[in-house]
Design an enzyme around this catalytic site. Structure first.
Site, PDB file in Angstrom:
ATOM      1  CB  CYS A 101     -54.538 -11.847  28.228  1.00 30.57           C
ATOM      2  SG  CYS A 101     -55.630 -13.170  27.717  1.00 30.57           S
ATOM      3  CG  ASP A 140     -50.488  -6.196  26.929  1.00 27.70           C
ATOM      4  OD1 ASP A 140     -50.190  -7.311  26.467  1.00 27.70           O
ATOM      5  OD2 ASP A 140     -49.646  -5.299  27.135  1.00 27.70           O
TER       6      ASP A 140
HETATM    7  C1  0GY Z   1     -47.574  -7.146  24.497  1.00 28.21           C
HETATM    8  C2  0GY Z   1     -46.481  -6.198  24.397  1.00 28.21           C
HETATM    9  C3  0GY Z   1     -45.165  -6.430  24.621  1.00 28.21           C
HETATM   10  C4  0GY Z   1     -44.538  -7.711  24.687  1.00 28.21           C
HETATM   11  C5  0GY Z   1     -44.824  -8.756  23.890  1.00 28.21           C
HETATM   12  O1  0GY Z   1     -44.334 -10.781  22.919  1.00 28.21           O
HETATM   13  C6  0GY Z   1     -44.027  -9.987  23.790  1.00 28.21           C
HETATM   14  O2  0GY Z   1     -43.081 -10.158  24.557  1.00 28.21           O
HETATM   15  O3  0GY Z   1     -45.859  -8.721  23.087  1.00 28.21           O
HETATM   16  C7  0GY Z   1     -44.284  -5.258  24.722  1.00 28.21           C
HETATM   17  O4  0GY Z   1     -43.242  -5.353  25.378  1.00 28.21           O
HETATM   18  O5  0GY Z   1     -44.632  -4.190  24.147  1.00 28.21           O
HETATM   19  O6  0GY Z   1     -48.461  -7.133  23.652  1.00 28.21           O
HETATM   20  O7  0GY Z   1     -47.565  -7.940  25.425  1.00 28.21           O
END
Ligand code: 0GY
Length: 289
Positions: A28, A245
């Site tokens: 998260c 998440d």
């Molecule tokens: C997640 C997935 C995403 C984003 C990030 O670091 C981040 O901005 O991980 C995504 O956009 O797929 O795990 O939060």
């Protein structure tokens, strides 16, 4: 926030599934608030603020005891919002940082004291500019000395090229979101089997069986993603983690209901023993031992 950004669900359902005592939400984020912890000038998206108080409220509401808070790309290598959340949570949270190669040993030690136990290497092109592998390897060697591990985020088409690099890393590795399989191809497809083989060959590689909301084509209740997660849980029961998440950055198709996401757990971990490993024993061993 970006004009097309979907904020997190304002009122998730109470899950029908009751997590075992001590359950960990092992993926998260916290975002901002931007007036205290500004977003990175190099970010690829601007989210809705998702502060620590909201995360802790959700943790309690869903029936979880602990969080692993992962630094997201919108904050770049400025880990202050994540570290501030760790300090507020006390022993109830651990962190995964993003660092640049010029991070000092003092900064790493400070993050370690706050509860950071890993760094994240992000290979997703829509989220970050590419980092040379030698730079990642230099960081890996430094954090290995602290006993930290490495979380990697990539998309399925990039796995083949990444395998030699992943197999050369000196620590435990956690792959985000099952390596983001194309669920329309089925679990027997060579692309997903390549990922299963990688875990079979390397017992230092773990994975998060998370993010059905990103991988689904059919939408909630995410039954098209279940076979992928179930296969990994049943094949590698002591190397899987699960996370909400929250706050679900960059969702375009729908706003996931966090309670409905929790209700996927008993479909992918079908016995109390598998649920205990997935939600308690594995994350506690990796992040709290
Ligand atoms: C997640 C997935 C995403 C984003 C990030 O670091 C981040 O901005 O991980 C995504 O956009 O797929 O795990 O939060």
């Amino acid at each position: 926030m970006d004009a097309d950004y979907l904020p997190f669900h304002p009122a998730p359902k109470k899950p029908d599934f009751v997590p075992p005592a001590g359950a960990v939400d092992a993926h998260c984020h916290v975002f901002g608030p931007a007036d205290t912890f500004p977003y990175s000038p190099n970010r690829k998206y601007t989210p809705c603020d998702a502060p620590k108080a909201k995360l802790f409220e959700l943790r309690d509401y869903l029936g979880f005891a602990r969080n692993v808070i992962v630094q997201a790309s919108c904050h770049g290598p400025d880990n202050r919002a994540m570290v501030d959340a760790l300090r507020s949570a006390g022993d109830l949270a651990r962190g995964v940082a993003v660092v640049s190669p010029d991070v000092t040993d003092e900064e790493l030690a400070e993050m370690d004291a706050a509860g950071v136990r890993a760094v994240r290497f992000n290979f997703v092109k829509r989220l970050v500019d590419a980092t040379p592998k030698e730079v990642f390897m230099g960081i890996a060697e430094r954090v290995a000395k602290l006993g930290w591990h490495i979380v990697v985020y990539f998309e399925a088409p990039d796995l083949e090229d990444l395998i030699p690099f992943l197999e050369s890393l000196p620590t435990t590795i956690v792959v985000d979101h099952m390596g983001r399989p194309d669920v329309t191809k089925g679990t027997d497809h060579p692309d997903f089997q390549r990922f299963v083989d990688l875990l079979s060959r390397n017992d230092n590689i773990w994975t998060k069986v998370s993010c059905p909301e990103r991988l689904t084509v059919d939408g909630p209740p995410y039954d098209d993603v279940v076979p992928f997660a179930r296969l990994l849980v049943e094949t590698f029961p002591d190397r899987v983690l699960w996370g909400t998440d929250w706050p679900h950055p960059n969702m375009k198709s729908h706003v996931p209901d966090d309670g409905a996401l929790v209700d996927v757990i008993p479909k992918i971990a079908r016995t109390p023993e598998l649920q205990q490993q997935l939600l308690v024993d594995n994350p506690m061993r990796l992040y709290w031992a």
